[in-house]
Design an enzyme around this catalytic site. Structure first.
Site, PDB file in Angstrom:
ATOM      1  N   MET A 198       1.064  -1.110  -0.310  1.00  0.00           N
ATOM      2  CA  MET A 198       0.273  -0.161  -0.106  1.00  0.00           C
ATOM      3  C   MET A 198       0.759   1.360  -0.090  1.00  0.00           C
ATOM      4  SD  MET A 198      -2.909  -1.325   2.870  1.00  0.00           S
ATOM      5  CE  MET A 198      -1.832  -1.774   4.107  1.00  0.00           C
ATOM      6  N   VAL A 199       0.570   1.765  -1.018  1.00  0.00           N
ATOM      7  CA  VAL A 199       1.737   3.397  -1.473  1.00  0.00           C
ATOM      8  C   VAL A 199       1.153   3.744   0.112  1.00  0.00           C
ATOM      9  CG1 VAL A 199       1.999   5.475  -2.437  1.00  0.00           C
ATOM     10  CG2 VAL A 199       1.190   3.340  -3.676  1.00  0.00           C
TER      11      VAL A 199
ATOM     12  N   ALA B 258      -6.123  -5.263   2.465  1.00  0.00           N
ATOM     13  CA  ALA B 258      -5.609  -4.030   2.351  1.00  0.00           C
ATOM     14  C   ALA B 258      -6.143  -2.646   2.920  1.00  0.00           C
ATOM     15  CB  ALA B 258      -5.446  -3.181   0.871  1.00  0.00           C
TER      16      ALA B 258
ATOM     17  N   ASN C  98      -7.293 -11.587  -2.859  1.00  0.00           N
ATOM     18  CA  ASN C  98      -7.056 -10.175  -2.622  1.00  0.00           C
ATOM     19  C   ASN C  98      -7.862  -9.340  -2.730  1.00  0.00           C
ATOM     20  OD1 ASN C  98      -6.061  -7.262  -3.344  1.00  0.00           O
ATOM     21  ND2 ASN C  98      -6.384  -7.176  -1.493  1.00  0.00           N
ATOM     22  N   GLY C  99      -8.922  -8.439  -2.042  1.00  0.00           N
ATOM     23  CA  GLY C  99     -10.285  -8.022  -2.299  1.00  0.00           C
ATOM     24  C   GLY C  99     -11.566  -8.056  -1.081  1.00  0.00           C
TER      25      GLY C  99
ATOM     26  N   LYS D 291       0.991  -9.216  -8.729  1.00  0.00           N
ATOM     27  CA  LYS D 291      -0.184  -9.460  -8.639  1.00  0.00           C
ATOM     28  C   LYS D 291      -1.087  -8.267  -9.576  1.00  0.00           C
ATOM     29  CE  LYS D 291      -2.477  -6.671  -4.106  1.00  0.00           C
ATOM     30  NZ  LYS D 291      -3.803  -5.463  -5.284  1.00  0.00           N
TER      31      LYS D 291
ATOM     32  N   CYS E   7      -2.488  -1.867  -9.685  1.00  0.00           N
ATOM     33  CA  CYS E   7      -2.704  -0.722  -9.973  1.00  0.00           C
ATOM     34  C   CYS E   7      -4.189   0.453 -10.805  1.00  0.00           C
ATOM     35  CB  CYS E   7      -1.346   0.384  -9.415  1.00  0.00           C
ATOM     36  SG  CYS E   7      -1.728   2.344  -9.048  1.00  0.00           S
TER      37      CYS E   7
END
Length: 361
Positions: free
Chosen positions: A27-28, A230, A206-207, A150, A111
């Site tokens: 995660m940025v 995330a 993921n999600g 990813k 992204c």
């Protein structure tokens, strides 16, 4: 590349990653070293760094960027470092800088943000399969650690599966699949479509992980090897432990970590806004102060004051968390505002964290 045998596929997953189920997402500005330390305390088994821009990381004139995005320690393992890139040679140069301090290098192909469109990376490489193959393959052929990727899905299941198999053929040894298409992002995100994750290769889903029980449900539904969180982990850093703890407990622990691990003030403030999110509407004065802080000492003082107020509220309510939580009409758990809880994104789905429902809990 190192002459020692580089583990691949399930050998890598079982030997190095220890059959991990719980993955903290890249995660940025949010999966920095201090946050990874906290996440590991509460059950995260594999952690990713924030996405690192390969070209900027290779720029020797930009040492500030390098030090800002990359830091680690002896207990920060297993660790996967994620890069975004659109040039194979630049990506390799960046990855070679850190390969000896991590367990794998990941390519960001997921992204969906506008900055990724402008920079031509992430999900906006999704239709350039030849380039993606080259990006992954050059790492596979030249690094001493495995390469992973990813991705996001395509609307068509068949195309998603072909896409994943192409990535595997390029040399990826682990694949994380975000079950949303490229155009689903931010508050336009729908529920992650787990049904599309039907691959016959090692995969992490993921999600849409809101609660701990969603992890086992996802694994059961899809047959994936593990689950990545995330946003869920940002609002509840203890999500992998199955606990919903008081917000002040997690905030205080994170701040204490930051006392010894240098962390950018903006990162700390961002994390506290998410941990304290359900409580801040009840303490608007502190919310406004937190938005304006310029020093670490100010952050500590505000957090201490909020903790004091919330502890008094919890004590007065005689609240005891026992995992028997009431749910609203949409099936979302109803927590008091001083407990870490997921952020329910879509108003159409109902919001159990609304002020009215909190007061009635």
């Amino acid at each position: 590349m190192s002459q020692r045998r580089k583990l691949q596929g399930y050998d890598f997953y079982q030997t190095v990653l220890k059959n991990a189920k719980y993955f903290l997402a890249p995660m940025v500005d949010q999966s920095e070293y201090a946050w990874r330390i906290l996440s590991r305390r509460y059950g995260a088994q594999i952690c990713y760094t924030p996405m690192i821009h390969a070209k900027m990381f290779c720029d020797e004139k930009n040492r500030h960027y390098q030090s800002e995005v990359w830091s680690t320690g002896i207990n920060d393992r297993p660790l996967i470092v994620q890069f975004c890139a659109n040039d194979p040679e630049t990506l390799l140069k960046a990855a070679l800088k850190i390969q000896d301090q991590c367990d794998a290098v990941d390519l960001n192909l997921g992204c969906p943000q506008h900055i990724a469109r402008r920079g031509h990376y992430g999900a906006f490489l999704q239709d350039e399969w030849d380039l993606i193959y080259k990006l992954i393959n050059i790492l596979h052929e030249n690094l001493s650690v495995p390469v992973t990727a990813k991705i996001r899905v395509f609307p068509e299941v068949e195309k998603t599966i072909k896409y994943a198999k192409m990535i595997e053929s390029a040399g990826a040894q682990l694949l994380t699949v975000h079950g949303r298409i490229r155009d689903q992002k931010g508050h336009n995100s729908a529920l992650a479509d787990w049904e599309q994750i039907t691959l016959n290769i090692p995969v992490i889903a993921n999600g849409n992980i809101l609660y701990f029980e969603d992890i086992e449900r996802c694994i059961s539904m899809t047959g994936v090897d593990g689950v990545m969180s995330a946003e869920g982990s940002l609002y509840n850093p203890a999500i992998f432990s199955g606990s919903n703890l008081p917000v002040w407990q997690l905030a205080s622990e994170y701040i204490d970590i930051c006392r010894t691990v240098p962390t950018k003030l903006a990162y700390i403030r961002g994390h506290l806004f998410k941990i304290y999110r359900p409580a801040l509407p009840f303490h608007v004065d502190l919310r406004e102060q937190l938005a304006k802080v310029t020093t670490f000492e100010e952050i500590c003082a505000i957090s201490d004051e909020l903790r004091s107020r919330l502890m008094k509220t919890a004590e007065a309510a005689s609240y005891v968390y026992d995992n028997k939580v009431e749910k609203d009409e949409n099936g979302y758990k109803i927590f008091p505002h001083w407990i870490c809880q997921p952020y329910i994104r879509s108003p159409a789905l109902g919001n159990p964290n609304s002020k009215k429902k909190i007061e009635n809990s």
